[in-house]
Design an enzyme around this catalytic site. Structure first.
Site, PDB file in Angstrom:
ATOM      1  CE  LYS A  24      -2.810  -7.668 -11.071  1.00  0.00           C
ATOM      2  NZ  LYS A  24      -4.306  -7.630 -11.207  1.00  0.00           N
ATOM      3  NE  ARG A  48      -1.094  -4.735 -18.685  1.00  0.00           N
ATOM      4  CZ  ARG A  48      -1.979  -4.578 -17.812  1.00  0.00           C
ATOM      5  NH1 ARG A  48      -2.811  -5.539 -17.482  1.00  0.00           N
ATOM      6  NH2 ARG A  48      -2.176  -3.645 -17.162  1.00  0.00           N
ATOM      7  NE  ARG A  68     -14.550   3.567 -10.975  1.00  0.00           N
ATOM      8  CZ  ARG A  68     -13.299   3.598 -10.271  1.00  0.00           C
ATOM      9  NH1 ARG A  68     -12.349   4.412  -9.990  1.00  0.00           N
ATOM     10  NH2 ARG A  68     -13.003   2.219  -9.929  1.00  0.00           N
ATOM     11  NE  ARG A  88     -10.650  -3.922 -16.291  1.00  0.00           N
ATOM     12  CZ  ARG A  88     -10.626  -3.598 -15.003  1.00  0.00           C
ATOM     13  NH1 ARG A  88     -11.850  -3.173 -14.513  1.00  0.00           N
ATOM     14  NH2 ARG A  88      -9.369  -3.557 -14.341  1.00  0.00           N
ATOM     15  NE  ARG A  91     -14.342  -0.603  -7.928  1.00  0.00           N
ATOM     16  CZ  ARG A  91     -13.242  -1.008  -8.359  1.00  0.00           C
ATOM     17  NH1 ARG A  91     -12.109  -1.343  -7.397  1.00  0.00           N
ATOM     18  NH2 ARG A  91     -12.763  -1.144  -9.415  1.00  0.00           N
TER      19      ARG A  91
END
Length: 217
Positions: A9, A84, A157, A168, A123
Site C-alpha cells: 500500500k 483501520r 527484523r 498482524r 526479508r
C-alpha cells in the site's frame, strides 16, 4: 488505501502521489510529525504515546482533517494506514462531510496470507544501513547473510518473523477487513490483485484513479 500488511500500500500510494500530485497522508508519519512540531493535537497524542496507550480516534481524525484542509490537499489526497476499523471509518466520514469532502474510492490491494508471509518473512536488512534490504528468495545477497554493499551482517527484523506477521494478519482480518464490505456497500470499493507484478498493479491503480478524477473532478 486498503489491504493487509505487506500488500504494498505505501509503495503504491507514493507512486500515485507522484502521478497525480496528491497529498499522501501516511498516518504514522503524520502522527510523528505532529508530535515533533509540538502542535496542539501532537501534544495530545504524545501524552497517550508516552503512557503506552493508543492515540484516540478523534485525535487522529483531527490531524487528518487539518491536513486535508491545507491548500496542497485541495486537489485530492491518499490515506494510508487509516481508517483501520468501522468506527474510525464513520468518524472520518463525519469529519470529511463537515468539510464538504468525502472519500472517492477505497483502493484494495488484495494478497493471500501465505504469499504475504513468504514475502515478509524472507526479508533481510543490513545492520549498518537499514535501507539495504534483501530477500532470501526473490533478491538474495551474493553471500548468504552478508550485505553486498558494505559487507555488514544481514538480520531478520522482529516485525518480519513469521509469528509476528501472522499476528498482524489476524488483527487485520478481525479489525480492518470488515471495511471491505463497508466500502463495497457504499459503492466506492475498487479491487486490485496484489500478487501481480508491482508495475502492473501500479498501472491498474493509476488508470482507476485517472478515471475517477475525470468522473468527479
Amino acid at each position: 488505501m486498503l489491504g493487509p500488511p505487506g500488500a504494498g500500500k505505501g509503495t503504491q500510494a507514493e507512486r500515485l502521489r507522484e502521478d497525480f500530485a496528491l497529498v499522501h497522508i501516511a498516518t504514522g508519519d503524520m502522527l510523528r510529525a505532529e508530535v515533533a512540531d509540538g502542535s496542539e493535537l501532537g501534544t495530545q497524542a504524545k501524552r497517550y504515546m508516552d503512557a503506552g496507550e493508543l492515540v484516540p480516534d478523534d485525535v487522529i481524525v483531527g490531524m487528518i482533517t487539518n491536513r486535508v484542509a491545507a491548500d496542497d490537499a485541495r486537489a485530492g489526497f491518499l490515506l494510508d494506514g487509516f481508517p483501520r476499523n468501522a468506527e474510525q471509518a464513520q468518524a472520518l466520514a463525519d469529519a470529511l462531510a463537515a468539510m464538504s469532502r468525502r472519500l472517492t474510492a477505497a483502493l484494495l490491494i488484495d494478497v493471500p496470507d501465505e504469499i504475504l508471509v513468504r514475502r515478509l518473512a524472507g526479508r533481510r536488512v543490513c545492520v549498518k544501513n537499514p535501507t539495504h534490504i534483501y530477500h532470501v528468495e526473490f533478491d538474495p545477497p551474493k553471500h548468504e547473510g552478508v550485505c553486498d554493499q558494505d559487507g555488514a551482517r544481514l538480520i531478520q527484523r522482529d516485525d518480519d518473523k513469521e509469528e509476528t506477521i501472522r499476528r498482524r494478519l489476524q488483527v487485520y482480518h478481525s479489525q480492518t477487513e470488515p471495511l471491505i464490505a463497508h466500502y463495497d456497500a457504499e459503492g466506492v470499493l475498487r479491487r486490485f490483485d496484489g500478487t501481480r507484478d508491482p508495475d502492473e498493479v501500479h498501472a491498474r491503480l493509476r488508470a482507476t484513479v485517472a478515471t475517477l478524477r475525470l468522473e468527479d473532478p
